[in-house]
Design a protein around this motif. Structure first.
Motif, PDB file in Angstrom:
ATOM      1  N   MET A  18      55.260  42.154  48.394  1.00 45.96           N
ATOM      2  CA  MET A  18      54.094  41.287  48.539  1.00 45.96           C
ATOM      3  C   MET A  18      52.978  41.731  47.600  1.00 45.96           C
ATOM      4  O   MET A  18      52.324  40.891  46.956  1.00 45.96           O
ATOM      5  CB  MET A  18      53.597  41.324  49.983  1.00 45.96           C
ATOM      6  N   TRP A  19      52.750  43.037  47.503  1.00 47.07           N
ATOM      7  CA  TRP A  19      51.667  43.536  46.667  1.00 47.07           C
ATOM      8  C   TRP A  19      51.961  43.309  45.188  1.00 47.07           C
ATOM      9  O   TRP A  19      51.044  43.042  44.404  1.00 47.07           O
ATOM     10  CB  TRP A  19      51.405  45.013  46.950  1.00 47.07           C
ATOM     11  N   ALA A  20      53.231  43.407  44.804  1.00 41.75           N
ATOM     12  CA  ALA A  20      53.600  43.123  43.416  1.00 41.75           C
ATOM     13  C   ALA A  20      53.363  41.645  43.093  1.00 41.75           C
ATOM     14  O   ALA A  20      52.874  41.298  42.010  1.00 41.75           O
ATOM     15  CB  ALA A  20      55.056  43.496  43.167  1.00 41.75           C
ATOM     16  N   ALA A  21      53.711  40.778  44.045  1.00 40.64           N
ATOM     17  CA  ALA A  21      53.503  39.344  43.840  1.00 40.64           C
ATOM     18  C   ALA A  21      52.016  39.018  43.714  1.00 40.64           C
ATOM     19  O   ALA A  21      51.604  38.252  42.830  1.00 40.64           O
ATOM     20  CB  ALA A  21      54.123  38.567  44.999  1.00 40.64           C
ATOM     21  N   LEU A  22      51.211  39.597  44.601  1.00 42.64           N
ATOM     22  CA  LEU A  22      49.765  39.356  44.525  1.00 42.64           C
ATOM     23  C   LEU A  22      49.188  39.956  43.245  1.00 42.64           C
ATOM     24  O   LEU A  22      48.266  39.384  42.647  1.00 42.64           O
ATOM     25  CB  LEU A  22      49.072  39.947  45.750  1.00 42.64           C
ATOM     26  N   GLY A  23      49.722  41.101  42.818  1.00 43.62           N
ATOM     27  CA  GLY A  23      49.266  41.695  41.565  1.00 43.62           C
ATOM     28  C   GLY A  23      49.581  40.820  40.368  1.00 43.62           C
ATOM     29  O   GLY A  23      48.769  40.698  39.443  1.00 43.62           O
ATOM     30  N   ALA A  24      50.753  40.184  40.375  1.00 39.70           N
ATOM     31  CA  ALA A  24      51.115  39.280  39.285  1.00 39.70           C
ATOM     32  C   ALA A  24      50.186  38.062  39.259  1.00 39.70           C
ATOM     33  O   ALA A  24      49.756  37.607  38.188  1.00 39.70           O
ATOM     34  CB  ALA A  24      52.568  38.836  39.445  1.00 39.70           C
ATOM     35  N   LEU A  25      49.859  37.540  40.451  1.00 37.36           N
ATOM     36  CA  LEU A  25      48.917  36.422  40.519  1.00 37.36           C
ATOM     37  C   LEU A  25      47.535  36.832  40.015  1.00 37.36           C
ATOM     38  O   LEU A  25      46.861  36.061  39.313  1.00 37.36           O
ATOM     39  CB  LEU A  25      48.824  35.901  41.955  1.00 37.36           C
ATOM     40  N   PHE A  26      47.122  38.039  40.367  1.00 34.37           N
ATOM     41  CA  PHE A  26      45.837  38.553  39.881  1.00 34.37           C
ATOM     42  C   PHE A  26      45.816  38.558  38.355  1.00 34.37           C
ATOM     43  O   PHE A  26      44.847  38.089  37.729  1.00 34.37           O
ATOM     44  CB  PHE A  26      45.604  39.969  40.402  1.00 34.37           C
ATOM     45  N   LEU A  27      46.861  39.081  37.724  1.00 32.90           N
ATOM     46  CA  LEU A  27      46.898  39.176  36.271  1.00 32.90           C
ATOM     47  C   LEU A  27      46.887  37.801  35.617  1.00 32.90           C
ATOM     48  O   LEU A  27      46.206  37.587  34.602  1.00 32.90           O
ATOM     49  CB  LEU A  27      48.137  39.962  35.835  1.00 32.90           C
ATOM     50  N   ILE A  28      47.628  36.861  36.198  1.00 36.76           N
ATOM     51  CA  ILE A  28      47.660  35.503  35.650  1.00 36.76           C
ATOM     52  C   ILE A  28      46.275  34.877  35.651  1.00 36.76           C
ATOM     53  O   ILE A  28      45.810  34.337  34.639  1.00 36.76           O
ATOM     54  CB  ILE A  28      48.644  34.628  36.459  1.00 36.76           C
ATOM     55  N   PHE A  29      45.601  34.945  36.791  1.00 37.39           N
ATOM     56  CA  PHE A  29      44.321  34.252  36.899  1.00 37.39           C
ATOM     57  C   PHE A  29      43.192  35.022  36.228  1.00 37.39           C
ATOM     58  O   PHE A  29      42.205  34.415  35.799  1.00 37.39           O
ATOM     59  CB  PHE A  29      44.016  33.944  38.365  1.00 37.39           C
ATOM     60  N   PHE A  30      43.320  36.331  36.110  1.00 33.86           N
ATOM     61  CA  PHE A  30      42.361  37.093  35.314  1.00 33.86           C
ATOM     62  C   PHE A  30      42.427  36.674  33.849  1.00 33.86           C
ATOM     63  O   PHE A  30      41.409  36.333  33.232  1.00 33.86           O
ATOM     64  CB  PHE A  30      42.637  38.590  35.434  1.00 33.86           C
ATOM     65  N   SER A  31      43.613  36.676  33.283  1.00 31.03           N
ATOM     66  CA  SER A  31      43.759  36.361  31.858  1.00 31.03           C
ATOM     67  C   SER A  31      43.482  34.892  31.578  1.00 31.03           C
ATOM     68  O   SER A  31      42.887  34.545  30.549  1.00 31.03           O
ATOM     69  CB  SER A  31      45.160  36.746  31.374  1.00 31.03           C
ATOM     70  N   PHE A  32      43.890  34.012  32.504  1.00 31.01           N
ATOM     71  CA  PHE A  32      43.617  32.585  32.313  1.00 31.01           C
ATOM     72  C   PHE A  32      42.122  32.309  32.337  1.00 31.01           C
ATOM     73  O   PHE A  32      41.598  31.558  31.508  1.00 31.01           O
ATOM     74  CB  PHE A  32      44.316  31.768  33.398  1.00 31.01           C
ATOM     75  N   GLU A  33      41.423  32.905  33.298  1.00 33.60           N
ATOM     76  CA  GLU A  33      39.978  32.684  33.406  1.00 33.60           C
ATOM     77  C   GLU A  33      39.250  33.225  32.181  1.00 33.60           C
ATOM     78  O   GLU A  33      38.342  32.579  31.643  1.00 33.60           O
ATOM     79  CB  GLU A  33      39.443  33.328  34.683  1.00 33.60           C
TER      80      GLU A  33
END
Length: 410
Positions: A309-324
């Motif tokens: 779960m934490w890896a999945a949330l971490g991947a989402l964090f990276l996606i939306f950090f870089s996209f933003e």
């Protein structure tokens, strides 16, 4: 004393714009994670609610034909009109909890956003030097993070306590406060050619098309629209199904989804702050290129993150950090691509982004059900590369005007 007054004016403008955009972004975003509970409240299938997401995003296409009016009538008027439209939509579904009123409300919310956003971006473009625009736009774009980090979890809590329609009424009341903030703190910039009661619609439409026509022949404008379409497609392609992905993979409840969405909010906050603090120093175009490369690669981390779960949330964090970081840096850059038609350029940008989100929302849901999360992420990576190609093509010979660089030094 004049300097103090000028600073106070800027602070008031930022306060009003930030608060308003936070509310607007919350109204247009909270249906993503809470679609299941809304569908149960309305008594309709989940697909009936998720399809409204595409309708909401499709309003960006209407924004192409309305937002450029701000170039002729003044940007404050467009902001106020957008807020009134949004408030009406929220009140409608709050007091009339039917599927039809929900559809109309989300349409009006999207329309209000596409009145307000190009207007505030153009307003900033006329008052802030290009060298400082990344900072100011970055601060304004933190409102996306505020909506995801605070607005959506709060909406989840309100739903759990008072029912699914309660957030709509809370957002309507918040919209009224924002209406007052904009009226008081945004400087009136009405033009002499503002709306004349006797002006015929055909004349207005002709003026609009005349102002837009040159941009469809301009490589910078076309490149910006292509960039907006492809990167927005890539993001909504995943965004529209991330809640279902987490729910199926880790048995997330609706409340869990609201709290999990806060991870996305933190990523967007860091991305916006990165633009505000680094993009002007690093160079806006260079920031956009690096951010988009990271964003594209980040989609590939999702398939390999399902073990935790934490890896999945971490991947989402990276996606939306870089996209933003990418999109906010490009918005700052986009305000200078066509200096003589900033609102028109921004409305075309948001229109292309909205079209990309509409296509991504439809594509992501279909592909996820048919072929799974892997294909969704691979396609997002490919569309991110397409956006990068549009950026290079459209701006290969472009340099910001010197007067914009020097503005504000005197």
């Amino acid at each position: 004393m004049t300097t103090d007054k000028h600073k106070n004016g800027i602070l008031g403008t930022l306060l009003a714009a930030f608060a308003t955009r936070s509310i607007i972004n919350t109204t247009n975003r909270f249906i993503y994670p809470f679609a299941p509970v809304i569908s149960r409240g309305l008594g309709v299938p989940l697909t009936a609610v998720t399809s409204v997401i595409a309708l909401n995003q499709a309003t960006a296409l209407i924004g192409i034909f309305t937002s450029s009016i701000g170039d002729h009538t003044g940007y404050k008027r467009m902001m106020l009109a957008g807020l009134v439209i949004l408030i009406f939509g929220m009140v409608l579904v709050g007091f009339l909890p039917l599927y039809l009123s929900f559809v109309v409300a989300m349409f009006l919310c999207g329309l209000g956003k596409n009145f307000f956003d190009p207007a505030i971006q153009a307003y900033v473009g006329t008052r802030v030097s290009y060298k400082r625009r990344g900072l100011v736009v970055g601060i304004l774009e933190i409102s996306w993070a505020a909506a995801t980090l605070a607005g959506i979890p709060l909406a989840g809590w309100i739903i759990s306590k008072m029912g699914w329609q309660a957030p709509f009424l809370v957002l309507a009341a918040s919209g009224l406060i924002c209406l007052w903030l904009v009226a008081v703190y945004i400087e009136d910039d009405s033009r002499m050619e503002a709306v004349s009661g006797g002006m015929k619609f055909s004349i207005k439409l002709n003026r609009l098309m005349t102002s837009m026509a040159p941009l469809f022949k301009n490589p910078r404008a076309l490149g910006a629209m292509g960039f907006a379409f492809f990167v927005s497609f890539a993001n909504d392609n995943l965004f529209v199904i991330y809640g279902a992905w987490l729910e199926n993979l880790f048995d997330f409840s609706v409340v869990d989804l609201g709290l999990g969405t806060a991870v996305i909010g933190v990523g967007e906050l860091c991305g916006s702050m990165g633009t505000a603090l680094l993009a002007d120093r690093f160079g806006l175009k260079r920031s956009v290129c690096c951010g988009l490369l990271l964003s594209g690669l980040s989609y590939l981390f999702i398939p390999v993150s399902e073990f935790s779960m934490w890896a999945a949330l971490g991947a989402l964090f990276l996606i939306f950090f870089s996209f933003e970081f990418t999109i906010v840096s490009f918005i700052s850059m986009c305000t200078e691509l066509i200096p003589g038609a900033r609102a028109t350029m921004m409305s075309l940008f948001f229109g292309a982004a909205g079209l990309g989100r509409v296509a991504g929302a439809f594509f992501g849901g279909i592909v996820w059900h048919a072929m799974g999360i892997n294909v969704v992420c691979y396609s997002s990576f490919i569309f991110s590369l397409a956006g990068l190609a549009c950026l290079f093509w459209g701006t290969k010979k472009w340099h910001p005007q010197q007067q914009s660089l020097d503005h504000g030094k005197k």
